[in-house]
Design an enzyme around this catalytic site. Structure first.
Site, short mmCIF file in Angstrom:
data_model
loop_
_atom_site.label_atom_id
_atom_site.label_comp_id
_atom_site.label_asym_id
_atom_site.label_seq_id
_atom_site.Cartn_x
_atom_site.Cartn_y
_atom_site.Cartn_z
N HIS A 1 0.87 -1.19 0.00
CA HIS A 1 0.00 0.00 0.00
C HIS A 1 0.89 1.23 0.00
O HIS A 1 1.27 1.76 1.04
CB HIS A 1 -0.92 -0.05 1.23
CG HIS A 1 -1.92 1.07 1.31
ND1 HIS A 1 -3.06 0.98 2.09
CD2 HIS A 1 -1.97 2.28 0.71
CE1 HIS A 1 -3.76 2.10 1.97
NE2 HIS A 1 -3.10 2.91 1.15
N HIS B 1 1.16 4.76 -2.51
CA HIS B 1 0.73 5.55 -3.67
C HIS B 1 1.98 6.20 -4.21
O HIS B 1 2.63 6.98 -3.50
CB HIS B 1 -0.28 6.62 -3.25
CG HIS B 1 -1.50 6.05 -2.60
ND1 HIS B 1 -2.67 5.83 -3.29
CD2 HIS B 1 -1.72 5.64 -1.33
CE1 HIS B 1 -3.56 5.31 -2.46
NE2 HIS B 1 -3.02 5.18 -1.27
N HIS C 1 -9.64 0.85 -1.00
CA HIS C 1 -9.55 1.54 0.28
C HIS C 1 -10.94 1.50 0.92
O HIS C 1 -11.94 1.83 0.26
CB HIS C 1 -9.17 3.01 0.08
CG HIS C 1 -7.73 3.27 -0.20
ND1 HIS C 1 -7.04 2.67 -1.21
CD2 HIS C 1 -6.84 4.10 0.43
CE1 HIS C 1 -5.79 3.12 -1.20
NE2 HIS C 1 -5.64 3.98 -0.22
N GLU D 1 -11.00 3.59 6.31
CA GLU D 1 -9.92 4.49 6.77
C GLU D 1 -10.62 5.59 7.59
O GLU D 1 -10.46 5.67 8.80
CB GLU D 1 -9.18 5.08 5.56
CG GLU D 1 -8.09 6.08 5.92
CD GLU D 1 -7.42 6.72 4.69
OE1 GLU D 1 -7.98 6.63 3.57
OE2 GLU D 1 -6.35 7.33 4.86
N ASP E 1 1.81 4.06 2.71
CA ASP E 1 0.74 4.88 2.12
C ASP E 1 1.32 6.02 1.26
O ASP E 1 1.38 5.88 0.04
CB ASP E 1 -0.19 5.41 3.21
CG ASP E 1 -1.60 5.72 2.73
OD1 ASP E 1 -1.92 5.41 1.57
OD2 ASP E 1 -2.40 6.25 3.53
N1 ADE Z 1 -4.65 8.63 -1.98
C1 ADE Z 1 -3.41 8.72 -1.52
N2 ADE Z 1 -3.37 8.39 -0.22
C2 ADE Z 1 -4.64 8.07 0.14
C3 ADE Z 1 -5.24 7.63 1.33
N3 ADE Z 1 -4.56 7.46 2.47
N4 ADE Z 1 -6.57 7.41 1.33
C4 ADE Z 1 -7.28 7.60 0.22
N5 ADE Z 1 -6.75 8.00 -0.93
C5 ADE Z 1 -5.44 8.23 -0.98
ZN ZN Z 2 -3.81 4.72 0.56
#
Ligand code: ADE
Ligand code: ZN
Length: 338
Positions: free
Chosen positions: A20, A22, A200, A203, A281
């Site tokens: 995970h 990005h 996702h 969260e 992340d």
């Molecule tokens: N895009 C990048 N980081 C993210 C996250 N933590 N939650 C949702 N979208 C994202």
């Molecule tokens: Zn994320």
């Protein structure tokens, strides 16, 4: 490795998978400014220090606004390559043996960047990382959930000529108000195409969103999922299915999902028998790459040597590698832990 080694040191030293990350969230302020200069893009901040000082987030949306602004410096195939290569060098330093990397094509195509520039730049960095660093990797295309399902369907069509370069799809961006069920049709199409699917959920959004990710989207992994603990029936179902959760402790801290790392649910997720994993992340924004996430979580929650080894094993179990590669990764872990 010596069994007397403390669990945080052990966590940093052993091979792990990151599932995970990005890639746009790995853009360090220095690289943002270098790319802005290279591409003649004007930024809203005068310098690196001012940009870094803006990284005081109160929730997911306050982060996303800055994250999308940072990504505006990416225009050419080489920019995507350079961003991903910088991440791979950091990953190598943290003993990441395998990584599955999210990218957000809509953030770039909406600015006129061709889909092929995004995908080819990232894919060439993945190949280079395999050859020069021995890191295996794969790309996962994420749909932005604040946009429409039609936009996601159009994005999928635009990416299909580059299908060989990505293994799956995900769902990210602003969670609350954009439930997984909004994307049922596009995910059904992705599954028909043989793509792996993750999303996702949980969260900031409620446990119902995790149920929808499982039942409507047939997500094979849940990204974050920390709010699953509010629903015992959901925890039981995640344990029964052995659906992995890709948890991101420093992200949860920076985005105020938890007040203090000592309150982080990671230990409770492990104790509930879930396949939880540690991930970074958006490491350039949240104060640390994979090892920082491991070390700070181990210290804050007093995780044991066994917990650390379970987390590393879970990362390999949860990855989308071939059985052969999984056996290799498990053997590397075994050799490092004794
Ligand atoms: N895009 C990048 N980081 C993210 C996250 N933590 N939650 C949702 N979208 C994202
Ligand atoms: Zn994320």
């Amino acid at each position: 490795m010596d069994t007397a080694v403390n669990p945080a040191t052990l966590a940093a030293a052993i091979p792990k998978a990151e599932l995970h990350i990005h890639i746009e969230g790995s853009l360090e302020p220095e690289l943002i400014f270098a790319l802005a200069q290279r591409n003649g893009v004007k930024l809203a901040y005068p310098d690196v220090q001012a940009l870094r000082e803006a990284y005081a987030f109160t929730n997911l949306q306050s982060f996303l606004d800055i994250y999308y602004a940072g990504a505006s410096v990416l225009l050419h195939e080489a920019d995507f390559h350079d961003m991903a290569w910088a991440y791979f060098l950091r990953a190598k330093a943290d003993n990441v043996a395998h990584t599955e990397i999210f990218f957000d094509p809509q953030t770039h195509t909406a600015r006129g960047v061709p889909m092929a520039s995004v995908v080819r730049g990232l894919a060439s960095a993945c190949e280079r990382a395999h050859g020069e660093l021995g890191i295996s990797s794969a790309l996962i295309l994420c749909f932005l959930r604040h946009l429409s399902e039609q936009d996601a369907l159009d994005t999928l069509e635009a990416a299909l000529p580059l299908r060989e370069h990505f293994i799956g799809v995900g769902l990210d961006s602003s969670e609350v108000g954009h439930p997984p069920s909004k994307f049922s049709r596009v995910f059904a199409r992705c599954r028909e195409l043989g793509l792996r699917v993750v999303a996702h959920a949980g969260e900031e959004g409620p446990p119902e969103y995790i149920w929808e990710a499982l039942d409507d989207l047939k997500a094979e992994r849940i990204d974050h999922g920390v709010r699953s603990l509010e629903d015992p029936a959901l925890v039981a179902e995640l344990a029964r299915r052995r659906t992995p959760l890709t948890v991101c402790p420093l992200s949860n801290l920076k985005l105020c999902v938890v007040k203090d790392l000592a309150d982080h649910p990671m230990k409770r997720l492990l104790d509930a028998g879930l396949c939880a994993t540690v991930n970074s992340d958006d490491p350039a924004y949240f104060g640390g790459y994979l090892n920082a996430n491991f070390v700070r979580t181990v210290q804050a929650l007093d995780l044991s040597r066994e917990d650390v080894i379970t987390l590393a094993r879970n990362s390999f179990e949860a990855s989308f590698v071939s059985d052969t590669r999984r056996q290799e990764l498990m053997a590397l872990l075994e050799a490092a832990t004794g």
